[in-house]
Design an enzyme around this catalytic site. Structure first.
Site, mmCIF file in Angstrom:
data_model
loop_
_atom_site.group_PDB
_atom_site.id
_atom_site.type_symbol
_atom_site.label_atom_id
_atom_site.label_comp_id
_atom_site.label_asym_id
_atom_site.label_seq_id
_atom_site.Cartn_x
_atom_site.Cartn_y
_atom_site.Cartn_z
ATOM 1 C CE1 TYR A 109 41.795 39.180 48.036
ATOM 2 C CE2 TYR A 109 39.719 40.181 48.674
ATOM 3 C CZ TYR A 109 40.735 39.273 48.912
ATOM 4 O OH TYR A 109 40.693 38.464 50.011
ATOM 5 C CD1 TRP A 111 36.459 40.686 47.022
ATOM 6 C CD2 TRP A 111 34.290 40.276 46.727
ATOM 7 N NE1 TRP A 111 36.116 39.618 47.820
ATOM 8 C CE2 TRP A 111 34.788 39.351 47.661
ATOM 9 C CE3 TRP A 111 32.937 40.216 46.377
ATOM 10 C CZ2 TRP A 111 33.991 38.369 48.255
ATOM 11 C CZ3 TRP A 111 32.143 39.243 46.968
ATOM 12 C CH2 TRP A 111 32.665 38.333 47.889
#
Length: 759
Positions: A109, A111
């Site tokens: 993802y 992050w």
């Protein structure tokens, strides 16, 4: 050598070291530094680190696919790196030979780190591309519905986010700022790739000082950093209220027809729906009031105020994380077009002031160098929020943006840089789907829920343990992230892990460059792109010595869509017509039952207007104040926001009284999808009938009782697509019940405990 800096998505920090160890301080020039990153080096986080490569006992003893129902329930076995990499390379090779690369899902993802080189998403995707490809995901949980609908309405999401009217312009010109969902500064603590100076609060305070009036529409009032009028509106009804506002503008002749005719297409089709000519239902303020709970007279008067002022409309990203989430974004653009102020200084609309720190900044924009992922030979993909559907329903068809696709049969999941047991909805359903793959591999620094539910876990370094460069489009600082700590135990960089796997699988992952070589290459790309924008950066060695490069002197005021306003033919927006599309022929041609050719009110499947009994409450699951998503949940800063060790639930005094709840009471929040334990905080900042439980508490499942103990709202949220257009997530469409429980029933939280280990 100058000062030593590091960066995270929530800010830039100066690193200090003394006899007690590392200490982080906020960047001295940051007017509103986030406290989250100050705790990156604390013992609490070290205590949850992964020490050595670890393999689930059954998988190690019996092979791939063994006892998948025991994921998260049985011990791990620690092994040496060579054993782990040999097993992993053999398994990747087996799966691609026997089932093809379409049976590999590359989950990540993005992050994990603000660094552009040690970026887990880029690392894992590059490696999987080199060995034949993988099933990928598109869009994101934060903005999926918006990212799909906005290109149809106004041509793009990206150029809007990059070119929002800057706060300095709004401070001079905006008279009325109307926001649906507030301006949540807690979200604006961060930017992907690293926030620089935090300026949202200062920007809004300057607007307030210069006379801007603020109106906050939504179910909570504590999401504004300045004084504002709160118009309490039921969740998931913003489109109804906007239609009521639009009706007044249309009927009273306040809609700017010159702009609608010159810069937009399809207003006549929308107006027929607005007046009821198309469906027999005029979207009057009275009609809207019955749905959203706002007084009809206030809806009408607000429409007149917006038309008589220089007005900026804003919308929170949270509004499109709902069933039919495309509609509020499209309707906001339509409402702004009716006001006719798009492209004027201080007027128009924004899709996310407060969503990221970079939105509303006036910094020069250019593309930073990024670790190249290469070309993916596999073309199959999923919308990111459809992972459970993919795992449970191989071969099933789904639609995305007007085209039909099919889910592939996933045998292996490789996850690096993310936590699906935070981001995804209906985690009990995901737990069932998680048993389908034969092998789940996770690269992770900490024993997160996803790591505990894996078969093979590889310990990776944190940003403090490696060299990198932080850079974020729209931010004002490029940061040399110098390594300040040795890797914990046997942790390795993702880059070194994939180099080791690549060697075993006969591919060249490194291109014969080491860490420094890649940093020099990526910095060279960044500086070349900056030069094209008229910005001259120092050479790499000077940059590395200085510690950061400041883009603030290059900043210029921004007025979004000003060129389009002034010369629409010469500066068209990237839609098929070159204009704002209030009616989209493209969307209409898809023939979707749940997304028509113009903004439309659809009744949500779960909302306060159709609840089956009065004891149901609407659950809002927003971004937390004390962490980014689930990151650093084990830190002292995050723990300090918990009540009795749980993520707290905010509840209105009237609902607390009706449910016989007191401050700090432990409660079970439940619906047909799951049950969780939380603790009560009573506040009149939330409207009656609504409760708020922020996301990010590490998923802590009592498997025997099917009870989540830590307060993770995604044990309850709805896992259905926002629509068949975008397939985005629908977390904010969710009804629950609440009941008081005692300490014995709640049981102790085990989220931060290590799993068991076997020899």
């Amino acid at each position: 050598m100058g000062k030593t800096f590091t960066a995270a998505h929530w800010g830039v920090y100066e690193v200090k070291a003394d006899e007690t160890g590392l200490r982080l301080e906020g960047f001295a020039q940051d007017p509103d530094p986030s406290p989250i990153g100050l705790h990156m080096a604390t013992k609490d986080l070290t205590d949850v680190r992964i020490r050595r490569p670890s393999i689930r006992k059954s998988w190690l003893e019996k092979g791939p696919g063994a006892d998948p129902h025991l994921r998260g329930r049985e011990p791990f076995v620690e092994v040496d790196w060579d054993t782990a990499l040999d097993l992993l390379a053999a398994e990747l090779d087996r799966v691609r030979r026997e089932h093809g690369n379409e049976s590999i899902f590359g989950g990540s993802y993005g992050w994990a780190s603000a660094g552009r080189f040690h970026h887990a998403q880029s690392q894992v995707h590059r490696f999987l591309n080199l060995i034949g490809g993988y099933v990928s995901s598109v869009d994101n949980y934060s903005l999926a519905a918006g990212r799909v609908i906005l290109p149809h309405a106004i041509g793009s999401t990206e150029f809007l986010l990059d070119r929002h009217t800057s706060f300095d312009v709004m401070a001079k010109h905006t008279e009325l700022f109307v926001t649906f969902g507030g301006v949540p500064v807690k979200n604006a603590q961060m930017s992907a790739g690293g926030a620089g100076r935090h300026r949202v609060v200062a920007g809004m305070l300057a607007m307030e000082k210069n006379g801007t009036r603020f109106i906050n529409i939504g179910p909570v009032s504590d999401n504004m950093p300045v004084d504002s009028e709160w118009i309490a509106a039921r969740p998931n009804t913003d489109v109804a209220m906007m239609l009521g506002l639009a009706y007044v503008l249309h009927i009273e002749g306040l809609a700017q027809l010159d702009f609608l005719n010159s810069h937009c297409v399809g207003y006549d089709r929308f107006a027929a729906y607005l007046t009821g000519e198309a469906d027999g239902i005029p979207k009057t303020p009275e009609w809207a009031a019955a749905l959203c709970g706002v007084d009809a007279d206030r809806i009408a008067s607000l429409a007149r105020e917006m038309a008589s002022s220089r007005t900026m409309l804003n919308i929170s990203w949270s509004l499109q994380r709902a069933v039919h989430g495309e509609q509020p974004f499209w309707m906001l653009v339509t409402l702004a077009a009716m006001l006719g102020q798009i492209g004027f200084p201080g007027g128009g609309f924004g899709v996310g002031y407060g969503a990221l720190n970079s939105v509303g900044h006036d910094n020069v924009r250019f593309k930073s160098g990024a670790f190249p992922q290469g070309e993916n030979p596999v073309k199959a993909f999923i919308p990111v929020a459809r992972i459970t559907d993919m795992l449970l329903n191989p071969g099933e068809a789904f639609t995305y943006n007007g085209k039909e696709h099919r889910y592939t049969d996933i045998r292996l999941v490789y996850w690096a840089g993310g936590n699906p047991f935070h981001h995804h909805q209906d985690l009990n359903r995901l737990l069932k789907a998680w048993q389908k793959p034969e092998t789940v591999i996770v690269n992770e620094p900490y024993w997160t829920p996803t790591a505990k539910l894996a078969d093979i876990v590889l310990p990776v370094t944190t940003p403090l343990e490696r060299n990198d460069i932080a850079s974020s489009g729209g931010e004002d600082l490029i940061v040399a992230m110098r390594k300040v700590s040795e890797p914990y135990a046997q942790a390795r960089n993702d880059f070194d892990i994939f180099c080791g796997l690549a060697l075993r699988m006969g591919v060249n992952f490194s291109e014969n460059l080491d860490e420094e070589g890649w940093l020099r290459r990526l910095y060279g790309v960044t500086s070349a792109n900056a030069r094209e924008k008229g910005v001259e950066m120092p050479n790499f060695d000077q940059f590395w010595q200085d510690g950061l490069f400041d883009l603030q002197p290059e900043a210029l005021p921004v007025v979004m869509l000003q060129d389009f306003r002034e010369e629409p033919k010469a500066n068209p927006v990237p839609t098929p017509s070159g204009k704002i599309e209030i009616f989209s022929e493209t969307v209409d041609s898809f023939g979707l039952d749940d997304c028509h050719g113009y903004p439309t009110w659809f009744e949500p499947p779960e909302w306060l207007g159709n609840r089956e009994s009065e004891d149901q409450l609407h659950l809002i699951s927003d971004q937390p104040v004390r962490r980014l998503h689930s990151q650093l949940d084990a830190s002292p800063h995050s723990k300090a926001g918990k009540v009795k060790g749980r993520e707290p639930v905010l509840i209105n005094p009237l609902d607390a009284q009706r449910c016989d709840l007191g401050e700090g009471d432990l409660v079970e929040i439940h619906n047909e999808r799951g049950r969780l334990i939380s603790a009560v905080v009573i506040s009149d900042a939330i409207m009656p009938g609504v409760v708020r439980l922020s996301t990010g508490a590490w998923f802590d499942m009592d498997f025997e009782r099917s009870l989540e103990r830590h307060g993770n709202p995604n044990a309850l949220t709805l896992d259905v697509p926002s629509s068949s257009l975008s397939q985005g997530c629908s977390a904010q469409t969710c009804l629950v019940r609440v009941r008081k429980v005692d300490e014995d029933y709640a049981a102790s939280v085990q989220a931060f405990e290590h799993p068991e280990f076997a020899t």
